[in-house]
Design an enzyme around this catalytic site. Sequence first.
Site, PDB file in Angstrom:
ATOM      1  N   ASP A  56      29.068  35.309  14.631  1.00  0.00           N
ATOM      2  CA  ASP A  56      29.708  35.978  15.764  1.00  0.00           C
ATOM      3  C   ASP A  56      28.853  35.710  17.005  1.00  0.00           C
ATOM      4  O   ASP A  56      27.684  36.118  17.047  1.00  0.00           O
ATOM      5  CB  ASP A  56      29.772  37.485  15.434  1.00  0.00           C
ATOM      6  CG  ASP A  56      30.424  38.306  16.530  1.00  0.00           C
ATOM      7  OD1 ASP A  56      30.482  37.845  17.684  1.00  0.00           O
ATOM      8  OD2 ASP A  56      30.857  39.434  16.226  1.00  0.00           O
ATOM      9  N   VAL A  57      29.421  35.046  18.006  1.00  0.00           N
ATOM     10  CA  VAL A  57      28.623  34.668  19.185  1.00  0.00           C
ATOM     11  C   VAL A  57      28.105  35.877  19.963  1.00  0.00           C
ATOM     12  O   VAL A  57      27.195  35.733  20.772  1.00  0.00           O
ATOM     13  CB  VAL A  57      29.409  33.746  20.156  1.00  0.00           C
ATOM     14  CG1 VAL A  57      29.713  32.404  19.513  1.00  0.00           C
ATOM     15  CG2 VAL A  57      30.671  34.423  20.668  1.00  0.00           C
ATOM     16  N   ASN A  83      32.756  28.098  23.961  1.00  0.00           N
ATOM     17  CA  ASN A  83      34.222  28.170  23.987  1.00  0.00           C
ATOM     18  C   ASN A  83      34.795  29.465  23.406  1.00  0.00           C
ATOM     19  O   ASN A  83      35.863  29.899  23.826  1.00  0.00           O
ATOM     20  CB  ASN A  83      34.785  26.966  23.217  1.00  0.00           C
ATOM     21  CG  ASN A  83      36.261  27.102  22.941  1.00  0.00           C
ATOM     22  OD1 ASN A  83      37.092  26.922  23.826  1.00  0.00           O
ATOM     23  ND2 ASN A  83      36.612  27.464  21.703  1.00  0.00           N
ATOM     24  N   TYR A 156      39.716  40.935  30.151  1.00  0.00           N
ATOM     25  CA  TYR A 156      39.652  39.471  30.054  1.00  0.00           C
ATOM     26  C   TYR A 156      39.321  38.847  31.413  1.00  0.00           C
ATOM     27  O   TYR A 156      38.418  38.000  31.520  1.00  0.00           O
ATOM     28  CB  TYR A 156      40.995  38.947  29.535  1.00  0.00           C
ATOM     29  CG  TYR A 156      41.025  37.463  29.270  1.00  0.00           C
ATOM     30  CD1 TYR A 156      40.567  36.933  28.071  1.00  0.00           C
ATOM     31  CD2 TYR A 156      41.521  36.584  30.232  1.00  0.00           C
ATOM     32  CE1 TYR A 156      40.602  35.561  27.833  1.00  0.00           C
ATOM     33  CE2 TYR A 156      41.565  35.212  30.002  1.00  0.00           C
ATOM     34  CZ  TYR A 156      41.099  34.716  28.794  1.00  0.00           C
ATOM     35  OH  TYR A 156      41.138  33.356  28.556  1.00  0.00           O
ATOM     36  N   LYS A 160      35.954  36.648  32.495  1.00  0.00           N
ATOM     37  CA  LYS A 160      35.976  35.267  32.990  1.00  0.00           C
ATOM     38  C   LYS A 160      35.394  35.188  34.405  1.00  0.00           C
ATOM     39  O   LYS A 160      34.755  34.195  34.765  1.00  0.00           O
ATOM     40  CB  LYS A 160      37.392  34.695  32.937  1.00  0.00           C
ATOM     41  CG  LYS A 160      37.941  34.570  31.508  1.00  0.00           C
ATOM     42  CD  LYS A 160      37.095  33.666  30.621  1.00  0.00           C
ATOM     43  CE  LYS A 160      37.726  33.430  29.256  1.00  0.00           C
ATOM     44  NZ  LYS A 160      36.923  32.549  28.404  1.00  0.00           N
TER      45      LYS A 160
HETATM   46  P1  NAI Z   1      42.106  30.686  19.958  1.00  0.00           P
HETATM   47  O1  NAI Z   1      42.358  32.112  19.670  1.00  0.00           O
HETATM   48  O2  NAI Z   1      43.063  29.648  19.483  1.00  0.00           O
HETATM   49  O3  NAI Z   1      40.665  30.242  19.452  1.00  0.00           O
HETATM   50  C1  NAI Z   1      39.532  31.026  19.663  1.00  0.00           C
HETATM   51  C2  NAI Z   1      38.612  30.830  18.478  1.00  0.00           C
HETATM   52  O4  NAI Z   1      37.426  31.619  18.720  1.00  0.00           O
HETATM   53  C3  NAI Z   1      39.212  31.329  17.163  1.00  0.00           C
HETATM   54  O5  NAI Z   1      39.086  30.339  16.166  1.00  0.00           O
HETATM   55  C4  NAI Z   1      38.424  32.586  16.863  1.00  0.00           C
HETATM   56  O6  NAI Z   1      38.264  32.847  15.463  1.00  0.00           O
HETATM   57  C5  NAI Z   1      37.083  32.269  17.511  1.00  0.00           C
HETATM   58  N1  NAI Z   1      36.300  33.479  17.803  1.00  0.00           N
HETATM   59  C6  NAI Z   1      36.783  34.680  18.218  1.00  0.00           C
HETATM   60  N2  NAI Z   1      35.766  35.550  18.333  1.00  0.00           N
HETATM   61  C7  NAI Z   1      34.629  34.887  17.993  1.00  0.00           C
HETATM   62  C8  NAI Z   1      33.282  35.260  17.911  1.00  0.00           C
HETATM   63  N3  NAI Z   1      32.899  36.499  18.221  1.00  0.00           N
HETATM   64  N4  NAI Z   1      32.381  34.333  17.521  1.00  0.00           N
HETATM   65  C9  NAI Z   1      32.774  33.080  17.195  1.00  0.00           C
HETATM   66  N5  NAI Z   1      34.059  32.671  17.256  1.00  0.00           N
HETATM   67  C10 NAI Z   1      34.974  33.570  17.637  1.00  0.00           C
HETATM   68  O7  NAI Z   1      41.955  30.600  21.552  1.00  0.00           O
HETATM   69  P2  NAI Z   1      41.891  29.353  22.536  1.00  0.00           P
HETATM   70  O8  NAI Z   1      43.075  29.383  23.379  1.00  0.00           O
HETATM   71  O9  NAI Z   1      41.549  28.125  21.814  1.00  0.00           O
HETATM   72  O10 NAI Z   1      40.672  29.840  23.453  1.00  0.00           O
HETATM   73  C11 NAI Z   1      39.422  29.177  23.509  1.00  0.00           C
HETATM   74  C12 NAI Z   1      38.771  29.529  24.828  1.00  0.00           C
HETATM   75  O11 NAI Z   1      39.586  29.046  25.894  1.00  0.00           O
HETATM   76  C13 NAI Z   1      38.598  31.020  25.078  1.00  0.00           C
HETATM   77  O12 NAI Z   1      37.360  31.248  25.729  1.00  0.00           O
HETATM   78  C14 NAI Z   1      39.748  31.359  26.012  1.00  0.00           C
HETATM   79  O13 NAI Z   1      39.463  32.462  26.812  1.00  0.00           O
HETATM   80  C15 NAI Z   1      39.821  30.080  26.806  1.00  0.00           C
HETATM   81  N6  NAI Z   1      41.088  29.864  27.486  1.00  0.00           N
HETATM   82  C16 NAI Z   1      42.254  29.674  26.777  1.00  0.00           C
HETATM   83  C17 NAI Z   1      43.428  29.425  27.463  1.00  0.00           C
HETATM   84  C18 NAI Z   1      44.736  29.228  26.784  1.00  0.00           C
HETATM   85  O14 NAI Z   1      45.777  29.237  27.490  1.00  0.00           O
HETATM   86  N7  NAI Z   1      44.797  29.024  25.477  1.00  0.00           N
HETATM   87  C19 NAI Z   1      43.452  29.340  28.926  1.00  0.00           C
HETATM   88  C20 NAI Z   1      42.189  29.598  29.561  1.00  0.00           C
HETATM   89  C21 NAI Z   1      41.058  29.830  28.847  1.00  0.00           C
HETATM   90  C1  BGC Z   2      44.714  33.109  28.697  1.00  0.00           C
HETATM   91  C2  BGC Z   2      46.101  32.729  28.251  1.00  0.00           C
HETATM   92  C3  BGC Z   2      46.999  32.476  29.455  1.00  0.00           C
HETATM   93  C4  BGC Z   2      46.347  31.530  30.426  1.00  0.00           C
HETATM   94  C5  BGC Z   2      47.161  31.367  31.703  1.00  0.00           C
HETATM   95  C6  BGC Z   2      44.205  32.076  29.657  1.00  0.00           C
HETATM   96  O1  BGC Z   2      42.906  32.406  30.087  1.00  0.00           O
HETATM   97  O2  BGC Z   2      43.851  33.210  27.565  1.00  0.00           O
HETATM   98  O3  BGC Z   2      46.643  33.776  27.474  1.00  0.00           O
HETATM   99  O4  BGC Z   2      48.229  31.926  29.002  1.00  0.00           O
HETATM  100  O5  BGC Z   2      45.060  31.982  30.761  1.00  0.00           O
HETATM  101  O6  BGC Z   2      47.570  32.594  32.240  1.00  0.00           O
END
Ligand code: NAI
Ligand code: BGC
Length: 258
Positions: A56-57, A83, A156, A160
């Site tokens: 857990d980060v 990430n 959130y 960020k």
């Molecule tokens: P996701 O939910 O698909 O992947 C996130 C991963 O992080 C999961 O595999 C989860 O198990 C892991 N995780 C959660 N808590 C953790 C912890 N405490 N320690 C280690 N791992 C942990 O989400 P996604 O979309 O891939 O998000 C990745 C990053 O990108 C996040 O920081 C998110 O805020 C950011 N982001 C995502 C966007 C989107 O539209 N999908 C847009 C902007 C930013």
């Molecule tokens: C959020 C997503 C969202 C995107 C654009 C990301 O940071 O995790 O849920 O779709 O921003 O609003």
Amino acid sequence: MVTGAGGGIGRATALAFAAAGAAVVANDLKADGPGMQGLLRDVAAFGGRALAVGGDVSREDDVRNLFARAVAAFGTVHVLVNNAGIQSDAPFVEMTVAQWQHVIDVNLTGQFLCAREAAREFRRRKVPPEISRAAGKIVCMSSVHQAIPWAGHVNYAASKGGVSLLMTSLAQELAPDRIRVNGIAPGAIRTPINHEAWGTTQSLDELLKLIPYGRIGEPEDVARAALWLASDESDYVHGTTLVVDGGMMLYPGFRGNG
Ligand code: NAI
Ligand code: BGC
């Protein structure tokens, strides 16, 4: 090293780095979950190298263990992609302290802990000229919501916003050590975190109104940006945020108005 690599953007990033020849340390909450095991299989299938480390980060001991395992396996760490991130959404007046704290712990404290451990390792090792012009690179996954206010998601957005100033302050402090620090601000990327926003035709149509480029982002769009920021191709890029959002930050609501 890529945190949160069991799915979404982290998985695509880990794959992109492995395909580019890096030995990848993939972290997620559990090393033996289906996402992480699938990643190991996919990397092995093209002859790449990857190590899965659970943790857990937001927990200092887990992060120390993560880096110790990485150094034991591969000798050092050259790149950290910070990430891992979560959402825990609620209308402001209903948001619990637990929801607030969990998101701040993972999204902000998690990036602090991993970046601190990475900077310690980069500073100890110094510039490895055979590998890179920098002693190490840190890529902080932020979001367009480091700048776009987000009702119903104040934990959130605050996390960020914090990542943005964590990143720039680190960039300022670590530059003399030749440690490069940058951020990525993705817009809407098709992953489980925002399934609600693209899972039905109706929700996707609504979402696309916010994206001038006319398509949702894919995890690989972000992975390619992370790879570039970690390479010497971007050696003079430092303390900046690369927005990867199909134009979401261009105030699309003003098209034809204002
Ligand atoms: P996701 O939910 O698909 O992947 C996130 C991963 O992080 C999961 O595999 C989860 O198990 C892991 N995780 C959660 N808590 C953790 C912890 N405490 N320690 C280690 N791992 C942990 O989400 P996604 O979309 O891939 O998000 C990745 C990053 O990108 C996040 O920081 C998110 O805020 C950011 N982001 C995502 C966007 C989107 O539209 N999908 C847009 C902007 C930013
Ligand atoms: C959020 C997503 C969202 C995107 C654009 C990301 O940071 O995790 O849920 O779709 O921003 O609003």
